[in-house]
Scaffold this motif. Structure first.
Motif, PDB file in Angstrom:
ATOM      1  N   MET A 290       0.817  -1.210   0.000  1.00 44.23           N
ATOM      2  CA  MET A 290       0.000   0.000   0.000  1.00 44.23           C
ATOM      3  C   MET A 290       0.854   1.265   0.000  1.00 44.23           C
ATOM      4  N   MET A 291       2.038   1.199   0.578  1.00 46.30           N
ATOM      5  CA  MET A 291       2.876   2.391   0.705  1.00 46.30           C
ATOM      6  C   MET A 291       3.824   2.563  -0.475  1.00 46.30           C
ATOM      7  N   TYR A 292       4.091   1.481  -1.205  1.00 45.89           N
ATOM      8  CA  TYR A 292       5.043   1.550  -2.319  1.00 45.89           C
ATOM      9  C   TYR A 292       4.455   0.860  -3.553  1.00 45.89           C
ATOM     10  N   PRO A 293       3.331   1.345  -4.075  1.00 47.29           N
ATOM     11  CA  PRO A 293       2.683   0.657  -5.201  1.00 47.29           C
ATOM     12  C   PRO A 293       3.525   0.620  -6.468  1.00 47.29           C
ATOM     13  N   GLU A 294       4.303   1.675  -6.729  1.00 43.57           N
ATOM     14  CA  GLU A 294       5.092   1.687  -7.960  1.00 43.57           C
ATOM     15  C   GLU A 294       6.193   0.635  -7.922  1.00 43.57           C
ATOM     16  N   TYR A 295       6.829   0.462  -6.773  1.00 44.56           N
ATOM     17  CA  TYR A 295       7.868  -0.552  -6.675  1.00 44.56           C
ATOM     18  C   TYR A 295       7.287  -1.953  -6.774  1.00 44.56           C
ATOM     19  N   HIS A 296       6.083  -2.137  -6.280  1.00 42.68           N
ATOM     20  CA  HIS A 296       5.455  -3.446  -6.410  1.00 42.68           C
ATOM     21  C   HIS A 296       5.005  -3.709  -7.840  1.00 42.68           C
ATOM     22  N   LYS A 297       4.777  -2.649  -8.583  1.00 38.24           N
ATOM     23  CA  LYS A 297       4.496  -2.831 -10.007  1.00 38.24           C
ATOM     24  C   LYS A 297       5.728  -3.391 -10.702  1.00 38.24           C
ATOM     25  N   VAL A 298       6.905  -2.869 -10.349  1.00 41.24           N
ATOM     26  CA  VAL A 298       8.153  -3.391 -10.907  1.00 41.24           C
ATOM     27  C   VAL A 298       8.335  -4.855 -10.516  1.00 41.24           C
ATOM     28  N   HIS A 299       8.042  -5.158  -9.257  1.00 39.28           N
ATOM     29  CA  HIS A 299       8.171  -6.540  -8.795  1.00 39.28           C
ATOM     30  C   HIS A 299       7.252  -7.470  -9.580  1.00 39.28           C
ATOM     31  N   GLN A 300       6.052  -7.003  -9.859  1.00 49.67           N
ATOM     32  CA  GLN A 300       5.112  -7.787 -10.651  1.00 49.67           C
ATOM     33  C   GLN A 300       5.633  -8.007 -12.063  1.00 49.67           C
ATOM     34  N   MET A 301       6.235  -6.964 -12.643  1.00 55.87           N
ATOM     35  CA  MET A 301       6.832  -7.095 -13.971  1.00 55.87           C
ATOM     36  C   MET A 301       7.950  -8.128 -13.950  1.00 55.87           C
ATOM     37  N   MET A 302       8.760  -8.098 -12.906  1.00 57.86           N
ATOM     38  CA  MET A 302       9.870  -9.040 -12.788  1.00 57.86           C
ATOM     39  C   MET A 302       9.374 -10.477 -12.743  1.00 57.86           C
ATOM     40  N   LYS A 303       8.211 -10.691 -12.117  1.00 54.86           N
ATOM     41  CA  LYS A 303       7.659 -12.046 -11.984  1.00 54.86           C
ATOM     42  C   LYS A 303       6.962 -12.519 -13.258  1.00 54.86           C
ATOM     43  N   GLU A 304       6.269 -11.605 -13.938  1.00 54.71           N
ATOM     44  CA  GLU A 304       5.365 -12.014 -15.017  1.00 54.71           C
ATOM     45  C   GLU A 304       5.938 -11.866 -16.421  1.00 54.71           C
ATOM     46  N   GLN A 305       7.063 -11.178 -16.555  1.00 55.19           N
ATOM     47  CA  GLN A 305       7.542 -10.865 -17.908  1.00 55.19           C
ATOM     48  C   GLN A 305       8.958 -11.395 -18.116  1.00 55.19           C
ATOM     49  N   THR A 306       9.180 -12.659 -17.869  1.00 59.77           N
ATOM     50  CA  THR A 306      10.501 -13.248 -18.089  1.00 59.77           C
ATOM     51  C   THR A 306      10.654 -13.627 -19.552  1.00 59.77           C
ATOM     52  N   ALA A 307      11.912 -13.861 -19.938  1.00 61.08           N
ATOM     53  CA  ALA A 307      12.188 -14.242 -21.331  1.00 61.08           C
ATOM     54  C   ALA A 307      11.524 -15.572 -21.678  1.00 61.08           C
ATOM     55  N   ALA A 308      11.376 -16.431 -20.655  1.00 55.90           N
ATOM     56  CA  ALA A 308      10.790 -17.753 -20.894  1.00 55.90           C
ATOM     57  C   ALA A 308       9.271 -17.737 -20.889  1.00 55.90           C
ATOM     58  N   CYS A 309       8.671 -16.654 -20.392  1.00 54.66           N
ATOM     59  CA  CYS A 309       7.221 -16.595 -20.270  1.00 54.66           C
ATOM     60  C   CYS A 309       6.738 -15.185 -20.580  1.00 54.66           C
ATOM     61  N   ALA A 310       6.176 -14.990 -21.760  1.00 56.75           N
ATOM     62  CA  ALA A 310       5.699 -13.672 -22.167  1.00 56.75           C
ATOM     63  C   ALA A 310       4.556 -13.217 -21.264  1.00 56.75           C
ATOM     64  N   GLY A 311       4.578 -11.946 -20.904  1.00 57.37           N
ATOM     65  CA  GLY A 311       3.558 -11.391 -20.021  1.00 57.37           C
ATOM     66  C   GLY A 311       2.894 -10.174 -20.632  1.00 57.37           C
ATOM     67  N   TYR A 313       3.417  -7.003 -20.138  1.00 53.58           N
ATOM     68  CA  TYR A 313       4.168  -5.748 -20.166  1.00 53.58           C
ATOM     69  C   TYR A 313       5.052  -5.672 -21.413  1.00 53.58           C
ATOM     70  N   GLU A 314       4.720  -4.751 -22.291  1.00 53.86           N
ATOM     71  CA  GLU A 314       5.504  -4.596 -23.505  1.00 53.86           C
ATOM     72  C   GLU A 314       6.828  -3.903 -23.215  1.00 53.86           C
ATOM     73  N   CYS A 315       7.790  -4.172 -24.052  1.00 52.14           N
ATOM     74  CA  CYS A 315       9.100  -3.496 -24.001  1.00 52.14           C
ATOM     75  C   CYS A 315       9.870  -3.790 -22.717  1.00 52.14           C
ATOM     76  N   TYR A 316       9.584  -4.913 -22.079  1.00 57.22           N
ATOM     77  CA  TYR A 316      10.316  -5.281 -20.857  1.00 57.22           C
ATOM     78  C   TYR A 316      10.524  -6.781 -20.826  1.00 57.22           C
ATOM     79  N   VAL A 317      11.771  -7.180 -20.512  1.00 55.38           N
ATOM     80  CA  VAL A 317      12.106  -8.600 -20.358  1.00 55.38           C
ATOM     81  C   VAL A 317      12.891  -8.769 -19.067  1.00 55.38           C
ATOM     82  N   SER A 318      12.444  -9.683 -18.239  1.00 55.45           N
ATOM     83  CA  SER A 318      13.098  -9.962 -16.965  1.00 55.45           C
ATOM     84  C   SER A 318      13.955 -11.222 -17.078  1.00 55.45           C
ATOM     85  N   LEU A 319      15.193 -11.146 -16.592  1.00 59.50           N
ATOM     86  CA  LEU A 319      16.097 -12.300 -16.588  1.00 59.50           C
ATOM     87  C   LEU A 319      16.575 -12.559 -15.159  1.00 59.50           C
ATOM     88  N   PRO A 320      15.728 -13.189 -14.333  1.00 58.27           N
ATOM     89  CA  PRO A 320      16.147 -13.507 -12.962  1.00 58.27           C
ATOM     90  C   PRO A 320      17.208 -14.594 -12.942  1.00 58.27           C
TER      91      PRO A 320
END
Length: 435
Positions: A290-311, A313-320
């Motif tokens: 609730m206090m840091y919604p923008e950072y949690h949006k980034v965290h969500q992008m990191m989880k859902e938009q990996t190179a192995a699994c398209a999500g 979010y356009e123009c973003y690829v996460s490589l954990p």
């Protein structure tokens, strides 16, 4: 930064017996921590507003118990860092969003840049009349304790320093801090100075020495270690929607800021980091949603938009769980995952945002003796300076304080509580023996 003597205007302290009269306090650093403390020491006294509601119920009850007493004079047990719930970059009595509106800008559709934030802090100093407290172009080269008696007897020259200890002196003698350094003149000359203070506050932040990966090609011109490089590239139209992706290395808040900035500018991003997205040590897994919604949006992008699994979010690829092996002159970067598999991407520029370390070379032993683990260098995340949680005074050196990231407070929103703690401690010391 040298706060003026308003701090002692209504809280008199007795002069030294020797007649030597050092400054009450010298603050080293001109970032949000130092600015906020300078504000509090310049006569701005905070009180609890009766119609305000704090999200921390225990703190709310404590503040309601003495609404007519300055917060500086109250004992806010264990809750100093939660005093402010203002937006993440704001300082007291001038909300960052309000300042942005004056510039006819808003955070939602036009994300604030590092340049905006720097201008906000400069405006804040002018707006609150604090400019007389600041000595710009100043470099501190040494902070050490000296005998006040020696300073007075030798007319502040030829100081005698006890060589048996890095910090401590004869306990029978009154001690002060000697702060040495130089001013940078308009002509580029260096004009030396020596100041003496009863207390010194370290508020230098941790951006002095960005961490490097230590891989081949990291010194190439398209590799950067500061977010401002991305902002500058966008401002100068060096990169855009049709550019090759920007590589962002790191999984901290600075890396998140870079991702958000690129996302708002529709710039493609490849995001590489060593940890698992679910790693409890990852900062995003420690922040209230609730206090840091923008950072949690980034965290969500990191989880859902990996190179192995398209999500989504356009123009973003996460490589954990990947790390960089090398950078090439052709702007091709080689990555390797936890299984040893390698990938090659063509990029437009790279931002290595894996942290930074403070430059405390002006302290004895680079300040290592002040750290939580005094066998390791000071690090804002893993080994901050050991301070009293209620006063922010260094446990290993009385009269020396540490604020902001040096004390482990890595959010601007937390520095207000730390500055309040230091201001309260300093004012109580100044009024310890009233006339």
């Amino acid at each position: 930064m040298l706060p003026d003597r308003k701090m002692c205007a209504s809280r008199t302290r007795p002069p030294h017996r020797s007649g030597f009269d050092p400054l009450p306090v010298v603050i080293i650093g001109n970032g949000p921590s130092g600015i906020c403390l300078s504000y509090l020491l310049s006569g701005y006294i905070p009180y609890f507003r009766r119609d305000s509601i704090h999200p921390h119920p225990i703190l709310q009850r404590k503040l309601e118990e003495a609404p007519g007493v300055s917060i500086l004079d109250q004992s806010i047990e264990g809750s100093m860092v939660t005093l402010s719930r203002g937006e993440w970059m704001g300082l007291p009595d001038l909300p960052f969003k309000d300042w942005l509106k004056q510039k006819r800008r808003g955070l939602r559709n036009n994300r604030a840049t590092a340049e905006d934030i720097a201008q906000y802090y400069q405006h804040y100093v002018m707006k609150k009349g604090l400019q007389k407290n600041f000595k710009c172009g100043t470099v501190v080269t040494s902070v050490r304790k000296v005998s006040a008696e020696n300073v007075s007897n030798h007319e502040q020259k030829g100081l005698q320093v006890n060589s048996d200890s890095l910090w401590n002196f004869n306990e029978k003698s009154a001690e002060v801090f000697q702060v040495d350094g130089f001013f940078k003149t308009v002509r580029g000359d260096k004009e030396p100075f020596s100041l003496y203070a009863e207390s010194v506050v370290l508020a230098t932040g941790t951006y002095d020495s960005p961490t490097w990966l230590g891989v081949k090609g990291e010194n190439l011109s398209y590799i950067h270690h500061q977010l401002s490089a991305l902002e500058e590239a966008v401002k100068n139209n060096c990169i855009g929607i049709t550019s090759d992706p920007v590589l962002i290395v790191g999984a901290g808040l600075t890396a998140a800021d870079a991702i958000l900035f690129a996302h708002h500018c529709n710039i493609p991003v490849i995001h590489v980091f060593r940890r698992r997205v679910s790693d409890p040590g990852l900062i995003f897994n420690q922040l209230p949603k609730m206090m840091y919604p923008e950072y949690h949006k980034v965290h969500q992008m990191m989880k859902e938009q990996t190179a192995a699994c398209a999500g989504p979010y356009e123009c973003y690829v996460s490589l954990p769980e990947h790390h960089v092996l090398s950078f090439g002159k052709d702007k091709k970067c080689i990555f390797q995952d936890k299984n040893g598999c390698q990938k090659v991407y063509k990029i437009s520029m790279a931002l290595v945002l894996t942290g930074s370390n403070p430059n405390l070379s002006f302290l004895p032993n680079n300040g290592i003796d002040l750290a939580m683990d005094n066998g390791q260098p000071v690090n804002p995340k893993r080994n901050p300076i050991d301070v009293d949680p209620f006063t922010y005074e260094c446990t290993q050196e009385k009269g020396l304080y540490a604020l902001g990231p040096l004390a482990g407070d890595n959010f601007v929103r937390f520095v207000q509580g730390g500055a309040l703690a230091v201001a309260s401690s300093l004012l109580k010391k100044a009024n310890k023996n009233p006339p």
